[in-house]
Design an enzyme around this catalytic site. Structure first.
Site, mmCIF file in Angstrom:
data_model
loop_
_atom_site.group_PDB
_atom_site.id
_atom_site.type_symbol
_atom_site.label_atom_id
_atom_site.label_comp_id
_atom_site.label_asym_id
_atom_site.label_seq_id
_atom_site.Cartn_x
_atom_site.Cartn_y
_atom_site.Cartn_z
ATOM 1 N N ASP A 187 -33.458 34.981 24.834
ATOM 2 C CA ASP A 187 -31.746 34.569 24.701
ATOM 3 C C ASP A 187 -31.285 33.745 24.860
ATOM 4 O OD1 ASP A 187 -29.571 33.809 23.338
ATOM 5 O OD2 ASP A 187 -28.442 35.304 23.233
ATOM 6 N N LYS A 235 -22.371 25.816 24.157
ATOM 7 C CA LYS A 235 -21.835 25.729 25.072
ATOM 8 C C LYS A 235 -22.030 24.863 26.300
ATOM 9 C CE LYS A 235 -21.725 30.101 23.522
ATOM 10 N NZ LYS A 235 -21.038 30.914 23.500
ATOM 11 N N TRP A 273 -24.567 40.857 25.101
ATOM 12 C CA TRP A 273 -23.858 40.381 23.366
ATOM 13 C C TRP A 273 -24.388 40.839 22.249
ATOM 14 C CZ3 TRP A 273 -25.642 36.571 19.148
ATOM 15 C CH2 TRP A 273 -24.856 35.217 18.926
HETATM 16 N N1 PGU Z 1 -26.568 34.223 22.572
HETATM 17 C C1 PGU Z 1 -25.612 34.871 23.685
HETATM 18 C C2 PGU Z 1 -26.108 35.715 25.010
HETATM 19 C C3 PGU Z 1 -24.224 34.333 23.452
HETATM 20 O O1 PGU Z 1 -23.171 34.481 24.343
HETATM 21 C C4 PGU Z 1 -23.885 33.787 22.113
HETATM 22 C C5 PGU Z 1 -22.484 32.836 22.016
HETATM 23 C C6 PGU Z 1 -24.622 33.315 21.157
HETATM 24 C C7 PGU Z 1 -26.290 33.289 21.625
HETATM 25 C C8 PGU Z 1 -24.588 32.987 19.899
HETATM 26 O O2 PGU Z 1 -24.262 31.622 20.126
HETATM 27 P P1 PGU Z 1 -23.787 30.133 19.174
HETATM 28 O O3 PGU Z 1 -23.066 30.240 19.251
HETATM 29 O O4 PGU Z 1 -24.261 30.957 17.780
HETATM 30 O O5 PGU Z 1 -24.808 29.501 19.479
HETATM 31 N N2 PGU Z 1 -21.369 33.755 22.425
HETATM 32 C C9 PGU Z 1 -20.246 34.037 22.632
HETATM 33 C C10 PGU Z 1 -19.763 32.424 21.172
HETATM 34 C C11 PGU Z 1 -18.745 33.867 20.830
HETATM 35 C C12 PGU Z 1 -19.326 34.357 19.994
HETATM 36 O O6 PGU Z 1 -19.866 35.800 20.233
HETATM 37 O O7 PGU Z 1 -20.495 34.110 18.682
HETATM 38 C C13 PGU Z 1 -19.143 35.044 23.676
HETATM 39 O O8 PGU Z 1 -18.229 34.581 23.905
HETATM 40 O O9 PGU Z 1 -20.073 35.664 23.633
#
Ligand code: PGU
Length: 426
Positions: free
Chosen positions: A222, A258, A141
């Site tokens: 994570d 999510k 990510w």
């Molecule tokens: N860790 C991972 C692996 C993730 O994919 C995401 C969110 C988070 C943590 C953080 O999510 P929180 O909203 O802070 O609980 N990834 C999504 C959402 C958009 C973003 O980049 O924040 C994504 O589309 O990759």
């Protein structure tokens, strides 16, 4: 003084325009596009078959209960957040029968969703842990390196994904973690790896565990997608539980964005599993020192929703059903997209007496093999730009698509776009 000299005299005139965020910026571009056929497969956010954001019914019910309860107030929460929320969150990820919880060796603090939990954990490690290197999977990510760097950790990659096989580079992973300095921190996606959708098998997790424990590497999980990979909350926490069951220490960041659809409520938790209750209590006291000057204490509403749902058997059961339905819809989108691309591959055009094979080149089976919210398509930056330009399909430039943003009506359009992109750009 003229307007232009006002502008030049700004004490901020040297500030340069920053680029849009690689993920959240996709939504910004999508919102600006007036074309009605547009489709946003950038951000990992669940949409219904109608393409609409979803508030879970169980969340609506919990909110109604909160509103009706006149005894509820809006006082500050403690620095570490809502106690019921923290206890239930630890049980959700480590298991209701976790011995680490029973032995009071776990400290859990409510944080601002997954991102905030990672950041608080990272700041704690930078202050109190002897090794400042954190290994993150390649790819991962996009926010991970930024979070850890800003907290003062030094970030190194470990091999994770093999673009040739579109699967796990298990050998590379073992080699890189095997070569890491003892004590280094290792970021592990608990399940539904973002962006690849490729997870180790349980057997491979066991080998990773053995290697990490033998070298004293510190796991930092994570967990942003518990329940989204398999549809089962317990199955998706197996990796974490394996590490906790051996009595060793680890960190875990949880997000309810999510799996409860609480994106904008910013509700999550950081847990640190320690060797003894005494250490856990001292660690917690230092987490408070990290949190207090950062945002003082976390917001009350989202955590109250989660606590109500996790503590009430009926609501909990209803949640698992709704969660499974979301996971199943994503799986069905994988199948539909794969079938649509296959169908294009099978399509034969009778032209005079010749049969011309019109296919979408490539093997697309990874669409159904990968798990979680995302498919890592293998489409390159130019192909992605082509799909956005010609088909108004928005996705991250690394070729990741959010399957949760897709619906049956849009599958043919997406399959056409992929077909055209692959056919016209190598
Ligand atoms: N860790 C991972 C692996 C993730 O994919 C995401 C969110 C988070 C943590 C953080 O999510 P929180 O909203 O802070 O609980 N990834 C999504 C959402 C958009 C973003 O980049 O924040 C994504 O589309 O990759």
């Amino acid at each position: 003084m003229s307007a232009s000299s006002d502008h030049q005299d700004s004490v901020f005139s040297h500030v340069v325009q920053a680029p849009e965020d690689p993920i959240l910026g996709v939504t910004v571009a999508y919102n600006k596009d007036p074309n009605p056929i547009k489709l946003n497969l950038g951000v990992g956010a669940y949409r219904t078959e109608e393409g609409k954001p979803l508030v879970l019914n169980v969340v609506r019910r919990a909110e109604q209960m909160l509103v009706n309860d006149q005894s509820r107030v809006k006082e500050y929460l403690p620095i570490i957040g809502l106690s019921d929320f923290n206890k239930s969150s630890a049980k959700l990820i480590f298991g209701a029968d976790s011995t680490a919880i029973q032995e009071n060796r776990v400290t859990t603090v409510q944080c601002l969703s997954g991102t905030g939990s990672l950041r608080v954990g990272a700041e704690f490690l930078a202050r109190h842990y002897h090794e400042h290197t954190i290994y993150i999977p390649q790819p991962t990510w996009g926010n991970h390196p930024k979070i850890f760097n800003l907290a003062g950790l030094s970030v190194k990659p470990y091999r994770y994904y093999n673009p040739q096989t579109r699967g796990l580079d298990f050998q590379g992973l073992l080699e890189d973690l095997g070569a890491a300095p003892s004590g280094a921190i290792v970021l592990l996606h608990a399940c539904a790896h973002n962006p690849t959708g490729v997870d180790p098998t349980l057997d491979q997790w066991e080998q990773i565990r053995q290697l990490m424990r033998s070298k004293g590497l510190l796991p930092f999980f994570d967990s942003a997608y518990q329940g989204f990979a398999s549809g089962s909350l317990d199955a998706d926490a197996q990796s974490v539980r394996m590490f906790v069951a051996d009595g060793g220490e680890c960190l875990a960041a949880q997000s309810y964005a999510k799996n409860m659809g609480l994106y904008g409520e910013r509700v999550g938790a950081l847990s640190i599993v320690c060797k003894t209750a005494d250490v856990a209590s001292r660690v917690e006291s230092q987490l408070k020192m990290v949190i207090r000057p950062m945002y003082s204490n976390p917001p009350i509403h989202g955590a109250s929703i989660v606590a109500v749902i996790l503590k009430d058997r009926d609501l909990y059961n209803e949640w698992t059903v709704e969660l499974k339905a979301m996971a199943d819809r994503i799986i069905s989108m994988r199948k539909q997209l794969f079938d649509a691309l296959q169908a294009k591959g099978m399509a034969y055009k009778l032209l005079f007496t010749l049969v011309i094979h019109v296919c979408t080149p490539g093997d697309w089976s990874h669409i159904i093999k990968q798990i979680g919210m995302f498919t890592f398509t293998g489409l390159n930056t130019e192909q992605v730009a082509f799909m956005t330009r010609e088909y108004h399909i928005y996705m991250t430039s690394d070729g990741r698509i959010s399957m949760a943003g897709l619906n049956s009506r849009k599958v043919p359009h997406l399959a056409d776009a992929i077909h055209a992109a692959v056919a016209s750009i190598a």
